[in-house]
Enzyme design. Structure first.
Site, PDB file in Angstrom:
ATOM      1  N   GLU A  48       0.746  -1.568   0.441  1.00 57.06           N
ATOM      2  CA  GLU A  48      -0.046   0.069   0.155  1.00 57.06           C
ATOM      3  C   GLU A  48       0.804   1.117  -0.254  1.00 57.06           C
ATOM      4  O   GLU A  48       1.454   1.269   1.291  1.00 57.06           O
ATOM      5  CB  GLU A  48      -0.658  -0.130   0.816  1.00 57.06           C
ATOM      6  CG  GLU A  48      -1.932   1.042   1.424  1.00 57.06           C
ATOM      7  CD  GLU A  48      -2.661   0.971   2.588  1.00 57.06           C
ATOM      8  OE1 GLU A  48      -3.276   1.571   2.830  1.00 57.06           O
ATOM      9  OE2 GLU A  48      -2.244   0.356   3.279  1.00 57.06           O
ATOM     10  N   LYS A 118      -9.473   2.958  -1.807  1.00 57.19           N
ATOM     11  CA  LYS A 118      -9.467   2.084  -1.160  1.00 57.19           C
ATOM     12  C   LYS A 118     -10.867   2.090  -0.273  1.00 57.19           C
ATOM     13  O   LYS A 118     -11.551   3.758  -0.611  1.00 57.19           O
ATOM     14  CB  LYS A 118      -8.159   2.547  -0.073  1.00 57.19           C
ATOM     15  CG  LYS A 118      -8.738   1.653   1.517  1.00 57.19           C
ATOM     16  CD  LYS A 118      -7.309   1.798   2.160  1.00 57.19           C
ATOM     17  CE  LYS A 118      -7.552   0.954   3.453  1.00 57.19           C
ATOM     18  NZ  LYS A 118      -6.150   1.537   4.412  1.00 57.19           N
ATOM     19  N   CYS A 175      -5.784  -2.927   2.552  1.00 55.49           N
ATOM     20  CA  CYS A 175      -4.905  -3.317   3.598  1.00 55.49           C
ATOM     21  C   CYS A 175      -6.394  -3.130   4.291  1.00 55.49           C
ATOM     22  O   CYS A 175      -7.607  -4.509   4.009  1.00 55.49           O
ATOM     23  CB  CYS A 175      -4.659  -2.109   4.037  1.00 55.49           C
ATOM     24  SG  CYS A 175      -3.627  -2.436   5.817  1.00 55.49           S
ATOM     25  N   ARG A 351     -25.332 -47.102  14.454  1.00 55.00           N
ATOM     26  CA  ARG A 351     -26.046 -48.639  13.471  1.00 55.00           C
ATOM     27  C   ARG A 351     -26.303 -49.556  14.444  1.00 55.00           C
ATOM     28  O   ARG A 351     -26.786 -50.155  14.446  1.00 55.00           O
ATOM     29  CB  ARG A 351     -25.805 -48.753  12.530  1.00 55.00           C
ATOM     30  CG  ARG A 351     -26.059 -50.112  11.861  1.00 55.00           C
ATOM     31  CD  ARG A 351     -27.469 -49.816  11.145  1.00 55.00           C
ATOM     32  NE  ARG A 351     -27.500 -48.242  10.296  1.00 55.00           N
ATOM     33  CZ  ARG A 351     -26.626 -48.219   9.083  1.00 55.00           C
ATOM     34  NH1 ARG A 351     -26.879 -49.538   8.120  1.00 55.00           N
ATOM     35  NH2 ARG A 351     -27.045 -47.171   8.785  1.00 55.00           N
ATOM     36  N   SER A 365      -8.082 -61.381   8.664  1.00 54.57           N
ATOM     37  CA  SER A 365      -6.559 -61.748   8.004  1.00 54.57           C
ATOM     38  C   SER A 365      -5.391 -61.074   8.488  1.00 54.57           C
ATOM     39  O   SER A 365      -4.564 -62.126   8.169  1.00 54.57           O
ATOM     40  CB  SER A 365      -6.947 -61.013   6.752  1.00 54.57           C
ATOM     41  OG  SER A 365      -6.209 -59.836   6.897  1.00 54.57           O
ATOM     42  N   GLY A 366      -5.747 -60.813   9.290  1.00 55.78           N
ATOM     43  CA  GLY A 366      -3.856 -60.691   9.895  1.00 55.78           C
ATOM     44  C   GLY A 366      -2.982 -59.123   8.836  1.00 55.78           C
ATOM     45  O   GLY A 366      -2.036 -58.945   9.099  1.00 55.78           O
ATOM     46  N   GLY A 486     -24.073 -63.924  11.894  1.00 58.31           N
ATOM     47  CA  GLY A 486     -23.906 -62.214  12.924  1.00 58.31           C
ATOM     48  C   GLY A 486     -24.342 -61.380  11.420  1.00 58.31           C
ATOM     49  O   GLY A 486     -23.934 -61.469  10.081  1.00 58.31           O
ATOM     50  N   THR A 491     -14.143 -54.503   5.868  1.00 56.30           N
ATOM     51  CA  THR A 491     -13.064 -54.662   6.191  1.00 56.30           C
ATOM     52  C   THR A 491     -12.382 -53.829   4.976  1.00 56.30           C
ATOM     53  O   THR A 491     -11.465 -53.028   5.168  1.00 56.30           O
ATOM     54  CB  THR A 491     -12.756 -55.426   6.027  1.00 56.30           C
ATOM     55  OG1 THR A 491     -12.612 -56.499   5.624  1.00 56.30           O
ATOM     56  CG2 THR A 491     -12.718 -56.440   7.625  1.00 56.30           C
ATOM     57  N   GLU A 496      -9.117 -49.334  -2.392  1.00 57.24           N
ATOM     58  CA  GLU A 496      -9.830 -50.940  -2.487  1.00 57.24           C
ATOM     59  C   GLU A 496     -10.712 -50.127  -4.101  1.00 57.24           C
ATOM     60  O   GLU A 496     -11.249 -51.111  -4.458  1.00 57.24           O
ATOM     61  CB  GLU A 496      -9.744 -51.870  -1.481  1.00 57.24           C
ATOM     62  CG  GLU A 496      -8.819 -52.380  -1.257  1.00 57.24           C
ATOM     63  CD  GLU A 496      -8.944 -53.155  -0.226  1.00 57.24           C
ATOM     64  OE1 GLU A 496      -7.477 -54.560   0.254  1.00 57.24           O
ATOM     65  OE2 GLU A 496     -10.308 -53.982   0.004  1.00 57.24           O
ATOM     66  N   TRP A 501     -10.327 -53.568  -6.211  1.00 62.03           N
ATOM     67  CA  TRP A 501     -10.023 -54.750  -6.407  1.00 62.03           C
ATOM     68  C   TRP A 501     -10.646 -55.193  -4.938  1.00 62.03           C
ATOM     69  O   TRP A 501     -10.085 -55.387  -3.617  1.00 62.03           O
ATOM     70  CB  TRP A 501      -8.387 -54.010  -5.591  1.00 62.03           C
ATOM     71  CG  TRP A 501      -7.828 -55.172  -5.124  1.00 62.03           C
ATOM     72  CD1 TRP A 501      -6.825 -55.310  -3.688  1.00 62.03           C
ATOM     73  CD2 TRP A 501      -6.439 -56.281  -5.600  1.00 62.03           C
ATOM     74  NE1 TRP A 501      -6.571 -56.338  -3.986  1.00 62.03           N
ATOM     75  CE2 TRP A 501      -6.511 -56.968  -5.925  1.00 62.03           C
ATOM     76  CE3 TRP A 501      -6.611 -56.130  -7.200  1.00 62.03           C
ATOM     77  CZ2 TRP A 501      -5.249 -57.888  -5.903  1.00 62.03           C
ATOM     78  CZ3 TRP A 501      -6.089 -57.113  -8.299  1.00 62.03           C
ATOM     79  CH2 TRP A 501      -5.542 -58.139  -6.948  1.00 62.03           C
ATOM     80  N   TYR A 504     -16.486 -59.047  -6.176  1.00 63.12           N
ATOM     81  CA  TYR A 504     -18.430 -58.859  -5.747  1.00 63.12           C
ATOM     82  C   TYR A 504     -19.069 -59.865  -5.175  1.00 63.12           C
ATOM     83  O   TYR A 504     -18.982 -60.373  -5.084  1.00 63.12           O
ATOM     84  CB  TYR A 504     -19.311 -58.557  -7.362  1.00 63.12           C
ATOM     85  CG  TYR A 504     -20.097 -57.835  -7.637  1.00 63.12           C
ATOM     86  CD1 TYR A 504     -20.488 -56.664  -7.620  1.00 63.12           C
ATOM     87  CD2 TYR A 504     -20.923 -58.385  -6.992  1.00 63.12           C
ATOM     88  CE1 TYR A 504     -22.113 -56.299  -7.250  1.00 63.12           C
ATOM     89  CE2 TYR A 504     -22.414 -58.682  -7.553  1.00 63.12           C
ATOM     90  CZ  TYR A 504     -22.673 -57.138  -6.938  1.00 63.12           C
ATOM     91  OH  TYR A 504     -23.761 -56.560  -7.386  1.00 63.12           O
TER      92      TYR A 504
END
Length: 665
Positions: A48, A118, A175, A351, A365-366, A486, A491, A496, A501, A504
């Site tokens: 300015e 300004k 400003c 839920r 699965s680890g 159940g 996961t 994915e 990946w 289905y």
């Protein structure tokens, strides 16, 4: 696709100041513009009243200073034509009609293109601007005549539009205009401005820099625009106040760069603004369009065209994060992980409470994804007072399960106190292949037991390990067992799902998918964070070993050494796919731009241009081919800015042709 990928380089400069000496300041400003030209900047912003200095006080009523300033402006514009090809913006006092205004002058190619007064004058405490200047609203003219006789547009209704760069439109305020409840830049943004400039003279006080930064970043986010701020430096008068030369460049709520304050030399900061990203955000936010409609008034903005011929930068002056989903700073990463974990547990808790707190099942699965889901389930139980024993954790080893993941899965379930069960799925799969008349990898199954088949499978050459039925049967057998036991907690993660990946109606399906909004690169950090912050004892050691395990669906048979399938050797590095996912979905970036950004990202030189091209094409093909899986996605919480839920963020025809995306040029 624009040849510069939508990037525009902007400079905010603080040249040295000769107080009340416009002729001397021409040289200082020219030097900063020459530096800006060396950076190939499209716009250069100065503070300015930089032609005179902000602290001239009652000298602003002296005809000598006012005349020298207006003459200096035209000389500066003329001399700049040979030095800087971009758009220059400087501050000066200017007489228009019978009043003196605090102005921003815009010039290029030797000509002043427009002057903006300004709007709001600072007139409190150390500020006395109303003593020297008239506010913009007091102007009675919409042009100003310069000493040479040239007449240029004058007013707060000016926007500067670049020829040849779509969406590159500049708005300017000064400003104090930023510090009021509704800054002029709001109206400029709604009128189309994507780059907002502020010439400032903001003095330094304890704590003020942080608030100033907050204002600049916040206004860039509110206006969905870039905001560039340049403030007066240390060569202003220090009679009562001190100026630090604070410069900031922000883009849609993110600070790109800022200057060190209190520098005594000439300096500037520069950044490449992503105009395409700004426009993509505006296109995506319907509330922005609604605001444009709601703000319609009698005010009409005049657009002044300026020249801008910008090539793609060879070095990008902005950070391109290789891992956009994962914050770099440890504190921010910890906060991000904690917030995501709370979103996941809150979603699952709601839920489960709604359906009567049933037993829940989860395949363990680890690997990373099932580990994260199991931890979320455990913490959800703690949250709602449900015993962890109501979590039925199933280890479901098959032909591709390694001893490491099997041991980690069983150990983790025991350490977390859930009800654990192991079911060897090999016999079930063998029966199904026999029923289907399928010969995995050409092996005749008649009269063969699982141990004999397992032994045969280990000797299959690496280049022959392709059998989709073999993989799908195992994945669906696992899901069938879980579904019959159940309420299934899914996961699978966001990455994915983007790549398809997932099998289905197998790992693709569940009753509630707690990880569905979490990309793979962040899953690893979440598990590591949970190991350090949420779980202790032996579980921590198991969790850290899981983090260090190679990512695998464990559907193809292990080899003779017991090694399993490696996901990333097939579909490519998840860090690249997450990078592609982020930029294509979050900002709608075309693949050519995604490739361009990836070339600047900090991947530690792991990938060549041909690597990036190859995996980008893999991503695009898989993403388009697998929308049908996303069309019937189970419920699950959105945790970040990207979601692939067909009920929320992402609606796409499963039959769309990817041809336009596969053109990377």
């Amino acid at each position: 696709m624009s040849r510069n990928h939508g990037f525009v380089r902007i400079v905010a400069a603080v040249p040295p100041l000769a107080l009340a000496n416009p002729a001397a300041n021409i040289g200082h400003i020219l030097a900063s513009l020459q530096a800006a030209e060396g950076l190939r900047a499209a716009v250069a912003l100065s503070p300015e009243l930089c032609l005179t200095g902000y602290t001239c006080h009652d000298l602003f009523h002296q005809t000598a200073l006012l005349a020298a300033a207006s003459e200096a402006l035209e000389k500066l514009a003329e001399r700049t034509a040979k030095i800087f090809t971009g758009l220059s913006v400087v501050g000066l006092p200017l007489v228009v009609g019978d009043a003196v205004f605090n102005c921003a002058a815009v010039f290029q190619n030797g000509k002043v293109l427009g002057v903006i007064p300004k709007s709001f004058l600072a007139n409190q405490k150390e500020y006395y601007e109303s003593r020297y200047f008239a506010p913009a609203a007091a102007a009675s003219l919409d042009t100003v005549t310069l000493p040479s006789g040239a007449t240029v547009p004058f007013g707060t209704d000016l926007l500067f539009e670049a020829r040849g760069v779509p969406g590159f439109i500049v708005g300017i305020e000064i400003c104090e205009d930023l510090w009021v409840p509704v800054p002029p830049s709001c109206g400029q943004a709604l009128a189309g401005a994507t780059v907002l400039l502020n010439l400032s003279a903001s003095n330094e006080l304890v704590g003020k820099a942080a608030y100033r930064r907050q204002l600049v970043v916040g206004q860039s986010g509110r206006c969905m625009a870039a905001y560039i701020y340049s403030s007066s430096g240390v060569h202003e008068s220090t009679q009562d106040i001190v100026f630090g030369g604070h410069c900031l460049i922000a883009e849609n709520g993110t600070l790109l760069t800022e200057s060190e304050r209190f520098r005594r030399d000439a300096f500037l900061i520069a950044a490449d603004l992503d105009i395409e990203r700004v426009r993509a955000d505006r296109h995506d936010a319907m509330s922005f369009a609604q605001s444009v409609q709601d703000s319609k008034s009698d005010k009409h903005f005049r657009r002044i065209i300026f020249e801008s011929d910008i090539e793609a930068p060879t070095k990008l002056l902005r950070s391109v994060d290789a891992h956009p989903f994962v914050p770099k700073a440890d504190a921010e990463l910890n906060d991000r992980c904690a917030e995501i974990f709370h979103i996941q547990t809150t979603g699952l808790a709601r839920r489960l409470e709604h359906i009567g707190i049933p037993n829940v099942t989860i395949g363990v699965s680890g690997g990373l994804d099932s580990t994260l889901a199991l931890m979320v389930a455990c913490k959800t139980c703690d949250l709602i007072g449900m015993p962890r024993q109501k979590i039925l954790g199933f280890s479901l080893p098959g032909f591709g399960t390694t001893s490491r993941t099997r041991a980690n899965a069983n150990a983790l379930m025991k350490q977390l106190g859930v009800t654990a069960k192991e079911i060897d799925i090999r016999a079930l799969c063998l029966a199904e292949w026999l029923a289907l008349g399928h010969a995995p990898f050409g092996i005749n199954l008649q009269g063969m037991d699982v141990d004999a088949l397992t032994a045969r499978l280990r000797n299959i050459p690496a280049d022959k390990r392709h059998d989709l039925v073999f993989e799908n049967v195992q994945a669906r057998v696992r899901t069938n067992l879980l579904m019959n036991a159940g309420f299934v907690i899914g996961t699978g993660d966001l990455s994915e799902l983007a790549l398809g990946w997932c099998t289905y109606n197998a790992d693709h399906m569940s009753m509630y998918g707690v990880n569905i909004g979490v990309p793979k690169t962040l899953v690893k950090f979440l598990v590591r964070w949970a190991a350090e912050c949420e779980f202790a004892g032996p579980a921590r050691q198991t969790l850290n070993d899981i983090v260090a395990t190679v990512i695998s669906p464990e559907l193809l048979p292990t080899d003779a050494s017991g090694a399993g399938q490696a996901t990333e050797s097939v579909i490519g590095p998840y860090e690249l796919h997450d990078f592609f996912l982020f930029h294509m979905l979050r900002y709608g970036a075309p693949p050519a731009k995604v490739r361009f950004l990836a070339s600047f990202a900090e991947f530690d030189a792991k990938y060549s241009v041909s690597d990036i091209d190859h995996w980008l094409r893999v991503f695009i093909k898989r993403f388009f081919a697998n929308q049908f899986k996303r069309s019937c996605l189970p419920d699950g919480p959105k945790v970040g800015s990207i979601s692939l839920s067909p009920r929320g963020d992402w609606r796409m025809p499963p039959d769309a042709d990817p041809a336009a995306w596969l053109d990377l040029e």
